[in-house]
Design a protein around this motif. Sequence first.
Motif, PDB file in Angstrom:
ATOM      1  N   LEU A   1      -9.442  -7.404  -6.512  1.00 22.51           N
ATOM      2  CA  LEU A   1      -8.169  -6.840  -5.795  1.00 22.51           C
ATOM      3  C   LEU A   1      -8.893  -5.747  -4.865  1.00 22.51           C
ATOM      4  O   LEU A   1      -8.561  -5.464  -3.536  1.00 22.51           O
TER       5      LEU A   1
ATOM      6  N   ILE B   1      -8.776  -5.792  -0.712  1.00 21.93           N
ATOM      7  CA  ILE B   1      -8.094  -4.409  -0.016  1.00 21.93           C
ATOM      8  C   ILE B   1      -8.450  -3.228   0.072  1.00 21.93           C
ATOM      9  O   ILE B   1      -8.643  -2.727  -0.885  1.00 21.93           O
TER      10      ILE B   1
ATOM     11  N   LEU C   1      -2.262   0.618   0.324  1.00 22.64           N
ATOM     12  CA  LEU C   1      -1.807  -0.917  -0.057  1.00 22.64           C
ATOM     13  C   LEU C   1      -2.510  -1.241  -1.309  1.00 22.64           C
ATOM     14  O   LEU C   1      -1.773  -2.055  -2.029  1.00 22.64           O
ATOM     15  N   LEU C   2      -3.713  -1.050  -1.615  1.00 20.78           N
ATOM     16  CA  LEU C   2      -4.319  -1.295  -2.997  1.00 20.78           C
ATOM     17  C   LEU C   2      -3.546  -0.913  -4.163  1.00 20.78           C
ATOM     18  O   LEU C   2      -3.024  -1.323  -4.977  1.00 20.78           O
ATOM     19  N   GLU C   3      -3.043   0.443  -3.872  1.00 19.81           N
ATOM     20  CA  GLU C   3      -2.124   1.143  -4.945  1.00 19.81           C
ATOM     21  C   GLU C   3      -0.707   0.393  -5.066  1.00 19.81           C
ATOM     22  O   GLU C   3      -0.431   0.058  -6.111  1.00 19.81           O
ATOM     23  N   ILE C   4      -0.153   0.215  -4.134  1.00 17.24           N
ATOM     24  CA  ILE C   4       0.960  -0.805  -4.188  1.00 17.24           C
ATOM     25  C   ILE C   4       0.670  -2.118  -4.939  1.00 17.24           C
ATOM     26  O   ILE C   4       1.406  -2.467  -5.642  1.00 17.24           O
ATOM     27  N   ALA C   5      -0.222  -2.790  -4.541  1.00 19.08           N
ATOM     28  CA  ALA C   5      -0.302  -4.132  -5.040  1.00 19.08           C
ATOM     29  C   ALA C   5      -0.877  -4.169  -6.530  1.00 19.08           C
ATOM     30  O   ALA C   5      -0.702  -4.984  -7.109  1.00 19.08           O
ATOM     31  N   GLY C   6      -1.444  -3.048  -6.964  1.00 18.79           N
ATOM     32  CA  GLY C   6      -1.914  -2.775  -8.366  1.00 18.79           C
ATOM     33  C   GLY C   6      -0.503  -2.003  -9.300  1.00 18.79           C
ATOM     34  O   GLY C   6      -0.670  -2.564 -10.505  1.00 18.79           O
TER      35      GLY C   6
ATOM     36  N   PRO D   1       3.503  -4.794  -9.737  1.00 16.86           N
ATOM     37  CA  PRO D   1       3.744  -5.878 -10.618  1.00 16.86           C
ATOM     38  C   PRO D   1       4.207  -5.411 -11.996  1.00 16.86           C
ATOM     39  O   PRO D   1       4.982  -6.086 -12.827  1.00 16.86           O
TER      40      PRO D   1
END
Length: 524
Positions: free
Chosen positions: A241, A245, A250-255, A258
Amino acid sequence: MAEFGDLLSALGEFGRFQKLLMLLLSLPLLLNPFQMIAQVFMVVEVPHHCDTSWIRTVGPNLTEEEQLNLTLPRAVDGEFEQCSMYSPVDWDLDSIMAYGLNDTQKCSSGWVYPSEQPPSLLTEFDLVCDRAVLNDLSQSIYMAGLLKGAMIFGILSDRIGRRPVLLICILIQSVFGLGIAFVPHFYVYMAFRSVVAAAVSGIMITVVSLVTEWVGVSYRPKAVLIAHTAFAIGQMMVAGLSYGIRNWRLLEIAGSAPMFALFFYIWVLPESARWLVTKGRIEEAKKVLQKAAATNKRSLPPGLLEQLKPEKQTKSGSFLDLFRKDLRKVTLIMSCVWFADSIVYYGLSLSVTDFGLDIYLTQLAFGAVEFPARISCIFLLEWFGRKKVQGILLLLAGLICLILIGIPEDQPVAITVLAIIGKFTATATFSTSYVYAAELFPTIVRQTGVGLCSMMARVAGILAPLIIPLDQYHRAIPMAIFGSIPVVVALSCILLPETKGVDLADDTGEDQPPDEEQKTGEFF
């Protein structure tokens, strides 16, 4: 508790219900590694130099190269200094070019980074030069949050139950984890991370108790460690990830996003029937047990359910019970063991950028090696027992860190290979500690005991990021500390009782295994 053990045997010690529960509890562990190690990839070192745009007021037509040559001193290797600049003057451009600038100072107007660099914590909050210490400080504050979570949620779980604590922690991690992506200042970032860390800690220790209390004696290591393999898979996902990213928000949102998907736990997550019994909530325990039996396609004898009750009146456990005569030795030694586990585990994990190879590949290898480390513990614990495995693995983890001291810096492959082996043993000893501690502490103080051990691990986690910068005085200092502590603590494991094949104790009068199982003076 004999009655409860009989019920577990009747409904199935590791049936479909327990497997589904293990799967449910693996999901938050799959997401937790992101919060624990993603910052390593958000603060990747990039070229930078002081902002010297002040000279543009007198030389608007200067090229970038001319500007830097006039305003930045050079290091001994010929490169521009990253943390110092020539002091601004009121001269005209001709005078500056004729006489040059001599007086230097620290950067006063910020820093300049490569224009193609995606936003990272380092570039957005200027975590360079004198401010670089904020990165290590934020990691320590995160570890302090883990400590706070172990202290609060460990005790709370023994008071109000495993299920509500786990649901609360999932809610906190979801909201504050996503909130981190929108923080305006680094100090707010650190505060939010501390709250998330408390929730992460609560999830990790609650999962251990909930899994342990729902399976039979012979399945405890398998259940806990298979659930923990999700953590290893999560670490590998973090590497992928982070590689894909590069924008830290954006990385913080993706991690973090969920975790919101786990809100369905409100309807499906069961409470620990063993905990309900110790609290005298027998009717609730019967309903949960009947549901578990139905899921396993078993039927519980009505007479057996009617006999369900605590063997004697069990009082609520307290923190002080951990230091009473029967439990004092176990509490002190296991606290030291968890401290040593954590100091070597996080010492290696947070040093990933110092091993000389690509950090994404190194982290992928670190995550990949955790999977076999946790799986192998299932067999090691069954073959050799808890005490031997705990002591030997801890000793090996420390020795590998000490061996790393003697490897030259110009051998990055050898250093990385040894570090990966060290991560294997550190992961295995940490996994063993989760199983061992859950078996050593009785039900009424299990979460409090595991929470206390986790607190000691978090103290070590706070110290680990502060120990790493000591390499500026000598490169051997951090690894010497990370290695010597586990070696010393490993020897104290000789004094612990063996818990292999022993049913869980429920109150502080039953905390020690039977005499034939203890053999506290024997290691081999």
